[in-house]
Design an enzyme around this catalytic site. Structure first.
Site, mmCIF file in Angstrom:
data_model
loop_
_atom_site.group_PDB
_atom_site.id
_atom_site.type_symbol
_atom_site.label_atom_id
_atom_site.label_comp_id
_atom_site.label_asym_id
_atom_site.label_seq_id
_atom_site.Cartn_x
_atom_site.Cartn_y
_atom_site.Cartn_z
ATOM 1 N N GLY A 213 0.826 -1.210 0.000
ATOM 2 C CA GLY A 213 0.000 0.000 0.000
ATOM 3 C C GLY A 213 0.848 1.242 0.000
ATOM 4 N N PRO A 214 0.227 2.368 -0.336
ATOM 5 C CG PRO A 214 -1.391 3.991 -0.774
ATOM 6 C CD PRO A 214 -1.190 2.526 -0.708
ATOM 7 N N PRO A 215 2.454 4.946 1.040
ATOM 8 C CG PRO A 215 4.167 6.422 0.493
ATOM 9 C CD PRO A 215 3.102 5.599 -0.107
ATOM 10 N N GLY A 216 2.072 5.809 4.502
ATOM 11 C CA GLY A 216 1.197 6.515 5.442
ATOM 12 C C GLY A 216 -0.161 5.884 5.658
ATOM 13 C CE LYS A 219 3.230 0.287 3.385
ATOM 14 N NZ LYS A 219 2.667 1.636 3.227
ATOM 15 C CB THR A 220 4.918 0.902 10.306
ATOM 16 O OG1 THR A 220 5.552 1.157 9.068
ATOM 17 C CG2 THR A 220 5.939 0.614 11.364
ATOM 18 C CD GLU A 435 -4.598 31.486 -7.854
ATOM 19 O OE1 GLU A 435 -5.382 30.522 -7.892
ATOM 20 O OE2 GLU A 435 -3.385 31.386 -8.095
ATOM 21 C CG ASP A 512 -1.438 26.831 -13.256
ATOM 22 O OD1 ASP A 512 -1.491 26.191 -12.193
ATOM 23 O OD2 ASP A 512 -1.717 28.038 -13.340
HETATM 24 P P1 ADP Z 1 3.138 3.254 6.645
HETATM 25 O O1 ADP Z 1 4.008 2.300 7.365
HETATM 26 O O2 ADP Z 1 2.034 2.599 5.863
HETATM 27 O O3 ADP Z 1 3.877 4.242 5.812
HETATM 28 P P2 ADP Z 1 2.596 4.124 9.301
HETATM 29 O O4 ADP Z 1 2.055 2.895 9.895
HETATM 30 O O5 ADP Z 1 4.022 4.431 9.601
HETATM 31 O O6 ADP Z 1 2.369 4.141 7.735
HETATM 32 O O7 ADP Z 1 1.670 5.342 9.725
HETATM 33 C C1 ADP Z 1 2.178 6.526 10.280
HETATM 34 C C2 ADP Z 1 1.249 7.059 11.344
HETATM 35 O O8 ADP Z 1 0.018 7.467 10.764
HETATM 36 C C3 ADP Z 1 0.873 6.041 12.381
HETATM 37 O O9 ADP Z 1 1.802 6.031 13.418
HETATM 38 C C4 ADP Z 1 -0.494 6.502 12.835
HETATM 39 O O10 ADP Z 1 -0.385 7.509 13.805
HETATM 40 C C5 ADP Z 1 -1.070 7.111 11.589
HETATM 41 N N1 ADP Z 1 -1.907 6.140 10.871
HETATM 42 C C6 ADP Z 1 -1.688 5.677 9.620
HETATM 43 N N2 ADP Z 1 -2.647 4.816 9.248
HETATM 44 C C7 ADP Z 1 -3.502 4.712 10.283
HETATM 45 C C8 ADP Z 1 -4.697 3.964 10.503
HETATM 46 N N3 ADP Z 1 -5.191 3.156 9.569
HETATM 47 N N4 ADP Z 1 -5.311 4.102 11.697
HETATM 48 C C9 ADP Z 1 -4.825 4.920 12.633
HETATM 49 N N5 ADP Z 1 -3.700 5.642 12.489
HETATM 50 C C10 ADP Z 1 -3.036 5.564 11.324
HETATM 51 ZN ZN ZN Z 2 -2.377 28.840 -11.573
HETATM 52 MG MG MG Z 3 6.051 2.491 7.526
#
Ligand code: ADP
Ligand code: ZN
Ligand code: MG
Length: 628
Positions: A213-216, A219-220, A435, A512
């Site tokens: 999946g995409p970052p953030g 997953k971690t 704008e 743009d």
């Molecule tokens: P990834 O490993 O996918 O890049 P992380 O697990 O490191 O993302 O997410 C970073 C932070 O964002 C987490 O520590 C949490 O605070 C928040 N977060 C991300 N996804 C979720 C989720 N599904 N539910 C709750 N918090 C989330």
């Molecule tokens: Zn513009």
């Molecule tokens: Mg991560």
């Protein structure tokens, strides 16, 4: 194994040279005691002031006569871990001291010490001594021990870079909005807690799970939650940490990691960014990276080397499963893949609820409204959003987070920090017309996302901004929607040209135009939306220099290339013609909107539509969402 001089020289020379530079480096640091505080990360002064206002700063040490500070702060992004960062202070910041006093932060000033020179001299002397005795020791150990050079040069072992957390403290409750992934992984918890259940009936417990999946997206967090729910230790390492400059280090790190894990089973091994090691072998410019391949081979060997029932489960994360080596994905290795996608509106609401738990929200705040306003936000974005809102609330000395702070935080997360508005001038008028041009097309063209607001307050790189409310359903985009977007993006430049003339148009439209060209080109080469017909001529552009991408670049003849270019031009020209026409047709409306915008700095979408409706017909849009 027999000791070989060649190997010794090969290994020690580079190591010693590098060691020498480290050694010198340690003394080159002017304030001698700053080195030991080695705060490698930096924070900007502005950020520091925000942290200070938010009461997150716990200690400040001033160095170099107050030009540098080492700041201890609680970082909400890192689960409130204490973080030491370096801040460069402006020369004239006398008010800082009184501020520190007012906030009750403990601080201390450290005068520059003058013994650097002595240390430097000593350092220069000590190094050769170490070098000579080091060589001697190496030689002795190598010749005495049966392990030979392998023993003497166990780099990887001493610098083990994986982290172990006995208890992660994260539970499934802390992860929200990705229900399917959670459900699939619930089974893994059972594998760890009650393996008998499965082994009794002869089932083989899977060894590896790949989170894609995409970052953030969490997953971690999810991997930690599995360890937390099962109550087992969590070993983690990032793929990029495997791949380092010393050959053999990566492979030996893999060995160490698995050895440690076996001693602590049942447990979870988490490998983040596995694509850094797991890219397809034998690909990339220069025939691939030997070190990476060795590391990958070692990883594969280790995964095969333990039985499925030892209680170790390996979880890996990546956002590019397409570049992974096929050997990693075959049964018995990472045979389970779990998708972790960006959350939908319901998921966003749940994630907001998780992160709002420890925040003081004003009663007027509806998390649902926030979820509606944030399509495309990941879990990390949402966590960041609430945190930014909390910082703003503290700065404005309010009791709880209100909608104003949330609104500002959304803008900030999406477009960057707010700047100071320009003073009234010709360029401010030009930006206003630019704008209003975007916003007018966004309002008049049926297939364009509706305008949320237009503002002249600079943010990030932009001098002015027009915000649109994106639709929730971002899956399929029609040809007419794409053309509407291209026309809208050209709205800024066309307004400049119609109002100020051809010679006065500015570089402000650069961004743009980049988007316009990108969209038009994709219409032709990827989506088959031009006279060239339904052909896919190019795949999505990735980095060409790593992994598999290199081999899948599409090829077409020169004559096709020329036709692509002319099709792209045709699309853009048609859209630009329409944009120019709209500007000419609504000249007096634009003048009025610009005057209002300069007076108010921000016009919200509803008001904008109301004014436009006095002059022209405004089409209804399905995804119209009330602003917060
Ligand atoms: P990834 O490993 O996918 O890049 P992380 O697990 O490191 O993302 O997410 C970073 C932070 O964002 C987490 O520590 C949490 O605070 C928040 N977060 C991300 N996804 C979720 C989720 N599904 N539910 C709750 N918090 C989330
Ligand atoms: Zn513009
Ligand atoms: Mg991560």
């Amino acid at each position: 194994m027999k000791f070989s001089w060649r190997v010794l020289v090969l290994w020690t020379l580079p190591a010693l040279v590098i060691g020498f530079f480290f050694w010198q480096g340690a003394f080159a640091n002017t304030p001698a005691d700053m080195g030991k505080n080695a705060a490698s990360t930096r924070m900007t002064y502005g950020r520091f002031l925000e942290y200070l206002d938010a009461g997150r700063v716990t200690m400040v040490d001033l160095y170099e006569g107050g030009r540098t500070a080492i700041v201890e702060a609680v970082d909400p992004d890192l689960e409130n871990r204490i973080q030491r960062v370096r801040v460069d202070l402006p020369v004239n910041a006398p008010e800082l001291i009184s501020k520190l006093k007012a906030e009750n932060v403990s601080f201390d000033a450290h005068p520059a010490r003058n013994d650097g020179a002595i240390w430097g001299l000593l350092g220069n002397l000590i190094f050769p001594i170490l070098l000579i005795s080091g060589l001697f020791l190496l030689f002795r150990r190598s010749s005495n021990l049966p392990g030979g050079p392998g023993q003497a040069m166990n780099f990887g072992k001493s610098r083990a870079r994986f982290q172990m957390e006995a208890k992660t403290g994260v539970m499934f409750d802390d992860v929200a909005g990705i229900e399917e992934a959670k459900e699939e992984l619930g089974e893994v918890v059972t594998f760890l807690k009650q393996p008998e259940k499965f082994t009794a009936v002869g089932a083989r417990i899977p060894k590896g799970v790949l989170l894609v999946g995409p970052p953030g997206t969490g997953k971690t967090l999810l991997a930690k939650a599995i360890a937390g729910e099962a109550g087992v230790p969590f070993f983690s390492i990032s793929g990029s940490e495997f791949v380092e400059m010393f050959v053999g280090v990566g492979a030996s790190r893999v060995r160490d990691l698995f050895k440690k894990a076996k001693d602590n089973a049942p447990c979870i091994i988490f490998i983040d960014e596995i694509d850094a090691v797991g890219r397809q072998r034998g690909a990339g410019i220069g025939g691939g990276n030997d070190e990476r391949e060795q590391t990958l081979n070692q990883l594969l060997t280790e995964m095969d080397g333990f039985e499925g029932n030892t209680g170790i489960i390996i979880i890996a994360a990546t956002n590019r499963p397409d570049v992974l080596d096929a050997a990693l994905l075959r049964p018995g290795r990472f045979d389970r893949q779990v998708m972790v996608d960006a959350p939908d509106i319901k998921g966003r609401l749940e994630i907001l609820q998780v992160h709002a738990r420890n925040k003081k929200l004003d009663q007027s705040v509806s998390l649902e409204a926030i979820a509606r306003r944030t399509p495309g936000f990941t879990g990390a974005d949402l966590a960041n959003l609430l945190n930014e809102a909390a910082i703003l609330t503290a700065r404005r000395r309010k009791e709880g987070i209100t909608l104003t702070e949330i609104d500002d935080a959304v803008d900030r997360v999406v477009a960057g920090m707010e700047g100071t508005p320009l003073v009234d001038s010709k360029s401010k008028r030009l930006i206003a017309y630019h704008e209003v041009g975007h916003a007018l097309i966004g309002t008049l063209v049926k297939d364009h996302d509706p305008v949320q607001k237009v503002t002249l307050i600079p943010r990030g790189q932009a001098q002015g901004l027009t915000w649109f409310t994106p639709s929730e359903d971002q899956g399929l985009i029609s040809r007419s929607q794409l053309k509407a977007r291209i026309t809208g993006a050209l709205g800024g430049r066309s307004a400049e040209e119609v109002i100020f003339g051809r010679d006065e148009v500015t570089t402000g439209a650069g961004n743009d135009l980049q988007q316009v060209t990108g969209m038009a080109r994709q219409m032709v080469t990827r989506f088959g939306m031009s006279d060239l017909g339904p052909l896919s001529l190019e795949s999505q552009q990735g980095e060409v220099f790593l992994g598999r991408d290199w081999t899948t670049r599409s090829e077409y003849s020169e004559s096709i290339a020329a036709r692509i270019d002319s099709q792209v031009r045709a699309i853009v020209e048609e859209c630009y013609k329409n944009a120019l026409q709209m500007m000419r047709d609504h000249r007096s409306l634009m003048d009025r909107l610009v005057d209002l915008l300069i007076e108010k700095e921000t016009i919200d979408g509803e008001e904008f539509r109301r004014i436009v409706a006095e002059y022209a017909e405004v089409p209804e849009k399905p995804q119209y969402v009330p602003s917060l």
